[in-house]
Design a protein around this motif. Structure first.
Motif, PDB file in Angstrom:
ATOM      1  N   ALA A   1       0.819  -1.214   0.000  1.00  0.00           N
ATOM      2  CA  ALA A   1       0.000   0.000   0.000  1.00  0.00           C
ATOM      3  C   ALA A   1       0.855   1.268   0.000  1.00  0.00           C
ATOM      4  CB  ALA A   1      -0.936  -0.006   1.206  1.00  0.00           C
ATOM      5  N   ASP A   2       1.896   1.318   0.879  1.00  0.00           N
ATOM      6  CA  ASP A   2       2.745   2.512   0.961  1.00  0.00           C
ATOM      7  C   ASP A   2       3.434   2.795  -0.367  1.00  0.00           C
ATOM      8  OD1 ASP A   2       1.950   2.592   3.545  1.00  0.00           O
ATOM      9  OD2 ASP A   2       3.886   2.056   4.428  1.00  0.00           O
ATOM     10  N   VAL A   3       3.937   1.744  -1.000  1.00  0.00           N
ATOM     11  CA  VAL A   3       4.643   1.898  -2.269  1.00  0.00           C
ATOM     12  C   VAL A   3       3.664   2.328  -3.363  1.00  0.00           C
ATOM     13  CG1 VAL A   3       6.008   0.709  -4.020  1.00  0.00           C
ATOM     14  CG2 VAL A   3       6.367   0.196  -1.600  1.00  0.00           C
TER      15      VAL A   3
ATOM     16  N   HIS B   1       0.845   4.026  -3.066  1.00  0.00           N
ATOM     17  CA  HIS B   1       0.454   5.419  -2.879  1.00  0.00           C
ATOM     18  C   HIS B   1       1.569   6.375  -3.307  1.00  0.00           C
ATOM     19  CE1 HIS B   1      -2.539   3.911   0.383  1.00  0.00           C
ATOM     20  NE2 HIS B   1      -3.075   3.884  -0.839  1.00  0.00           N
ATOM     21  N   GLU B   2       2.816   6.000  -3.005  1.00  0.00           N
ATOM     22  CA  GLU B   2       3.941   6.839  -3.417  1.00  0.00           C
ATOM     23  C   GLU B   2       4.057   6.879  -4.938  1.00  0.00           C
ATOM     24  OE1 GLU B   2       8.806   7.181  -2.825  1.00  0.00           O
ATOM     25  OE2 GLU B   2       7.697   5.529  -1.892  1.00  0.00           O
TER      26      GLU B   2
ATOM     27  N   GLU C   1       4.904  -9.672   3.789  1.00  0.00           N
ATOM     28  CA  GLU C   1       4.719  -9.120   2.449  1.00  0.00           C
ATOM     29  C   GLU C   1       5.118 -10.150   1.398  1.00  0.00           C
ATOM     30  OE1 GLU C   1       3.294  -6.601  -0.149  1.00  0.00           O
ATOM     31  OE2 GLU C   1       3.465  -5.963   1.951  1.00  0.00           O
TER      32      GLU C   1
ATOM     33  N   ARG D   1       7.188  -1.612   5.946  1.00  0.00           N
ATOM     34  CA  ARG D   1       7.223  -0.901   7.229  1.00  0.00           C
ATOM     35  C   ARG D   1       7.973  -1.745   8.235  1.00  0.00           C
ATOM     36  NH1 ARG D   1       1.167   1.689   8.269  1.00  0.00           N
ATOM     37  NH2 ARG D   1       1.109   3.014   6.411  1.00  0.00           N
TER      38      ARG D   1
END
Length: 651
Positions: free
Chosen positions: A451-453, A455-456, A514, A531
């Motif tokens: 998710a973090d990747v 969104h970036e 992950e 994370r």
């Protein structure tokens, strides 16, 4: 309707010799090794590429790409423009429309810069053919009309005939629920105009294209004598590429006559020809015709089989018109088999897809563009739409406006209000579709990337690679997988692997790990990324034991069914690594570093049914898990590494 759009292509030629095409190709290829004139070499590469369009499109792309690179080096802009066009044609023949359009656009820019109107008209027509294949008739017509305007300016009868044929194909593809006869008659008029020009310039390719399309129109009107006469004329002069279209329509003709055996022979032969050319859209059309014939014969099972084979191809290339035909056919067959659940499902799919196609066609926009084009014509040599009923109504309204300004003003006001309201409704519908597509894209991206990747990547267009001081990596591999796979069909292998990997996905999600990727029968995941998470080391051990427990339970069921067990090895290592996104077109989140390599070595040196860990991991879990030392292995640039089996969790 499946009338064939005509996309003629212009090429650079070299002199031809008097032997077979294969011998000519071999001679051209040998000539390349000795040719010192770079521009002549570019033209030779282009001619070889052109000869391979039908028989070997992949090779055609390779030779055209070589021509493009050489032309770019010697600053031969015309050669580069033709090379990009050839690449676009080869991709079009393979049904890869996005790649085709990308190369066409680059070629068009070069032709425009060279003020080569013939080349520009050619590319515009080809781009229209791509949108026509994707059922976007509005864009297709826009490009066709631009090509026609340029062709008229330079007096190019070949291109004029080509574009008239293409516009006729758009009419043939319109929804004919209303004014069916009028639409078919308009289509026939365009084909006849194109045929007259083709006969004037004695172009057999165009004559073949026009006659096969006319044959199909007469077939729709159930005028069998005229249909057969046109198709037989086309059959005599068609080349290898166009022959399948003629055979396909001959099959439809005999199917309508009730001669199903002859129909199937023509349709199967057409399919065999297009399969050799790897034309996915044409293969799908042949399969649909075969299915239709089997349905008429009462052979419902064969009809379903061929419809499903066609659906696989149309789904792959996004051919909406053909896919709607498949859904309609499947709904009918299942209804005849009294399988009303499937009949309802495919009827619903057909209705939804047909609505989408009709929305894309937007008949009013098509008529408006045709009207604007006619108003801009200098001499009006080719009157495209003055006989259309829509334009007659427009002229009548103008006369009424002249006679009665007040009524005209009110009519105009009402028309504007209707247009504003309709545009408002269309915007709401479009925004809803865009929102749904955005949600689908975001969901798909989250299935591929963390998710973090994700969104970036959405926010900045790139994702920064990151270094992690401590992360855990797990590898699994199925013992003797090649032997097990040889005993199963491809479908069974994929089904078995899918069942295992779905279970693994659920387990690692449970423990906040992950998934990185799968390679064949190997599964790879990591903890502590993207994370940081201090619990990742214990979590990855728990996940590995749970995976082994799942495999153990599954093997118990397989043995009970007299099936061989699928045993797996698991290896784990902990240490520093780098993680990030690689690729441009197909994003992939991956990890690198010595930690990953050692984890792989732990798996390959493990045993089936056991979890093998490195010394680095052992030192971090030994207070919580009982482990058994099992020796050392040597790792390049690292030295000897101790290995341990994880036995059980300590009380």
């Amino acid at each position: 309707m499946t009338c064939k759009a005509c996309s003629l292509f212009l090429f650079c030629f070299i002199p031809l010799f008097c032997w077979s095409q294969d011998a000519q190709l071999d001679s051209m290829k040998k000539l390349l090794a000795f040719e010192k004139n770079d521009s002549f070499k570019v033209n030779t590469l282009l001619t070889i590429s052109r000869r391979l369009f039908s028989s070997a499109p992949e090779e055609a792309i390779i030779y055209a790409t070589q021509a493009n690179e050489l032309a770019k080096t010697i600053k031969f802009s015309a050669g580069q423009a033709y090379a990009l066009k050839n690449i676009g044609i080869a991709y079009y023949n393979k049904g890869l429309y996005v790649q085709s359009l990308e190369n066409y656009k680059n070629s068009l820019a070069l032709f425009d810069s060279l003020k080569d109107k013939t080349g520009s008209a050619n590319i515009l027509s080809n781009m229209g053919a791509v949108y026509f294949a994707r059922a976007d008739n509005t864009k297709a017509l826009d490009y066709y009309l631009k090509a026609l305007k340029i062709s008229e300016d330079i007096g190019d009868k070949l291109r004029m005939a080509t574009v008239l044929t293409n516009i006729g194909s758009i009419y043939a593809n319109k929804d004919t629920t209303k004014n069916k006869d009028e639409t078919i008659n308009s289509t026939i008029q365009y084909y006849r105009r194109a045929l007259a020009l083709a006969e004037e310039i004695k172009d057999d390719y165009l004559i073949s294209n026009c006659t096969v399309n006319l044959g199909e129109m007469y077939l729709i009107k159930n005028n069998f004598p005229l249909a057969q006469a046109n198709l037989e004329r086309a059959l005599k002069i068609s080349d290898t590429v166009d022959l399948p279209y003629v055979m396909l329509d001959m099959g439809k003709l005999y199917s309508k006559k009730g001669n199903f055996i002859t129909a199937l022979q023509y349709q199967q032969e057409a399919y065999d020809l297009v399969k050799k050319l790897d034309g996915k859209l044409d293969m799908a059309k042949c399969l649909i015709s075969l299915a239709d014939t089997y349905e008429k014969m009462g052979d419902k099972r064969n009809a379903i089989t061929y419809y499903n084979r066609a659906d696989t191809l149309t789904n792959l290339i996004g051919a909406l018109n053909e896919r709607s035909e498949i859904f309609k056919g499947l709904a009918k067959v299942y209804a005849e088999l009294n399988d009303y659940d499937n009949a309802f499902k495919f009827q619903k799919s057909y209705t939804l897809l047909k609505d989408t196609i009709n929305y894309n066609k937007n008949a009013q926009q098509i008529a408006s563009m045709q009207f604007d084009f006619n108003m801009q014509k200098k001499e009006g040599e080719i009157d495209l739409l003055t006989k259309d009923k829509a334009l007659q109504e427009v002229n009548l309204k103008r006369q009424r406006l002249t006679r009665n300004a007040l009524i005209g003003g009110l009519t105009l006001a009402m028309t504007i209000a209707i247009i504003i309201y309709r545009n408002y409704r269309n915007k709401i519908k479009t925004n809803k579709i865009l929102d749904e597509q955005k949600t689908e894209i975001e969901t798909l991206l989250l299935n591929i990337l963390p998710a973090d990747v994700a969104h970036e990547l959405q926010k900045h267009g790139v994702a920064t690679a990151r270094y992690y001081e401590r992360a855990s990596v797990l590898f699994t591999d199925i013992k003797s997988f090649s032997t097990l796979a040889d005993a199963l069909s491809p479908q069974e292998v994929v089904t078995e692997l899918n069942e295992c990997f779905i279970a693994f996905d659920n387990i690692i999600e449970k423990y906040n790990l992950e998934k990185i990727k799968t390679i064949g029968d190997s599964y790879m995941c990591a903890g502590g990324i993207p994370r940081a998470d201090d619990a990742h080391i214990i979590n990855i051990i728990k996940a590995s034991l749970e995976i082994q427990e799942f495999i153990k339970d599954r093997n118990g069921k397989r043995v009970a069914m007299n099936l061989p067990p699928w045993d797996i090895r698991i290896g784990i290592n902990t240490g520093p690594l780098v993680a990030g996104v690689v690729g441009k077109k197909k994003y992939a989140y991956d990890i690198w570093g010595g930690t990953v390599n050692i984890a792989s070595r732990m798996e390959s040196n493990g045993e089936a049914g056991r979890v093998n860990i490195s010394e680095a991991t052992y030192e971090l879990i030994k207070h919580q898990y009982a482990c058994t030392h099992r020796g050392k292995i040597f790792a390049k640039n690292i030295g000897e590494i101790d290995m341990y089996f994880v036995d059980a969790e300590l009380n």
